[in-house]
Scaffold this active site. Structure first.
Site, mmCIF file in Angstrom:
data_model
loop_
_atom_site.group_PDB
_atom_site.id
_atom_site.type_symbol
_atom_site.label_atom_id
_atom_site.label_comp_id
_atom_site.label_asym_id
_atom_site.label_seq_id
_atom_site.Cartn_x
_atom_site.Cartn_y
_atom_site.Cartn_z
ATOM 1 N N LYS A 24 0.842 -1.203 0.000
ATOM 2 C CA LYS A 24 0.000 0.000 0.000
ATOM 3 C C LYS A 24 0.876 1.251 0.000
ATOM 4 C CE LYS A 24 -4.122 0.236 2.577
ATOM 5 N NZ LYS A 24 -4.893 0.691 3.751
HETATM 6 O O1 G3P Z 1 -7.903 1.498 5.971
HETATM 7 C C1 G3P Z 1 -8.216 2.741 5.435
HETATM 8 C C2 G3P Z 1 -9.570 3.283 5.813
HETATM 9 O O2 G3P Z 1 -10.537 2.293 5.693
HETATM 10 C C3 G3P Z 1 -9.608 4.032 7.097
HETATM 11 O O3 G3P Z 1 -10.901 4.253 7.575
HETATM 12 O O4 G3P Z 1 -12.422 4.870 9.413
HETATM 13 O O5 G3P Z 1 -9.989 5.488 9.564
HETATM 14 O O6 G3P Z 1 -11.508 6.647 7.965
HETATM 15 P P1 G3P Z 1 -11.220 5.374 8.687
#
Ligand code: G3P
Length: 217
Positions: free
Chosen positions: A83
């Site tokens: 990533k």
């Molecule tokens: O893994 C990346 C993404 O899904 C992060 O989500 O909830 O931290 O905005 P969030």
């Protein structure tokens, strides 16, 4: 539609993988930090539990170091997807890894033109963050619609991996739009099984069955 689990918690991954519905895992530095464990060990362990792609994120911001990190992460297992962030150095790294046959996930995508750049860089997955866009009052699902429309015009091969998912509604909308993958926090996947009428209906069936006095086995 594929479901990835958005966590680095190995117990959660094992538990949900047992449903047979988990096609991969995504991690990020924040999720790794939450585990308090060694990053490389965690990625190796996850790759042993799930056959599908496991995203492991580089933390360098310059191309040279990011590429070294990416190569090291890719050596952990065949199903590692390296990533990288949606920056010029990140996309340059994505292109180099993709040319070498390594899967790449491009993260922190917040616009459709960024998604076009990632596709041109050979990303296996583009990861638009719907929840974080909604946090600032923008329309996260419209971004997914735009990216799906644009990708349908070309032969990029990049899959749309909907991220920053906050609930089952995001998953339903992503499915309606034809997104390839949604990465789900464990609680969202669990919520997706639930409906009050399912519970109520099952209780009624079992109560009636008990009245018959029969068994199947
Ligand atoms: O893994 C990346 C993404 O899904 C992060 O989500 O909830 O931290 O905005 P969030």
């Amino acid at each position: 539609m594929k479901f990835f689990i958005d966590t680095a918690d190995i117990d959660e991954i094992r538990d949900l993988a047992a449903t047979g519905l988990v096609d991969g895992v995504t991690t990020n530095p924040s999720l790794i930090a939450k585990t308090g464990r060694n990053f490389l060990d965690v990625v190796e362990e996850i790759c042993g539990v799930v056959d599908g792609p496991v995203s492991a994120e580089c933390v360098a911001t310059d191309h040279e170091t990011m590429l070294k990190e990416g190569r090291k992460l890719a050596e952990i297992a065949d199903n590692v997807a390296v990533k990288v962030p949606l920056t010029p150095d990140g996309l340059r790294t994505c292109k180099a890894l993709s040319d070498a046959g390594t899967m790449g996930t491009v993260t922190l995508c917040f616009s459709s033109v960024q998604a076009v750049l990632a596709a041109k860089a050979g990303a296996t997955f583009i990861s638009p963050f719907v929840g974080r866009l909604e946090d600032i009052g923008e329309d996260g699902m419209q971004l997914i619609a735009d990216i799906c429309d644009i990708y349908a015009n070309y032969d990029f091969g990049t899959e749309v991996l909907v991220a920053s998912v906050r609930g089952p509604r995001h998953v339903a909308l992503a499915a309606q739009l034809g997104a390839d993958v949604a990465t789900l926090p464990p609680n969202v996947l669990r919520q997706m099984f639930k409906h009050t009428l399912t519970d109520k209906g099952l209780d009624a069936f079992l109560a009636d069955w008990a009245k018959t006095g029969q068994t199947i086995l």
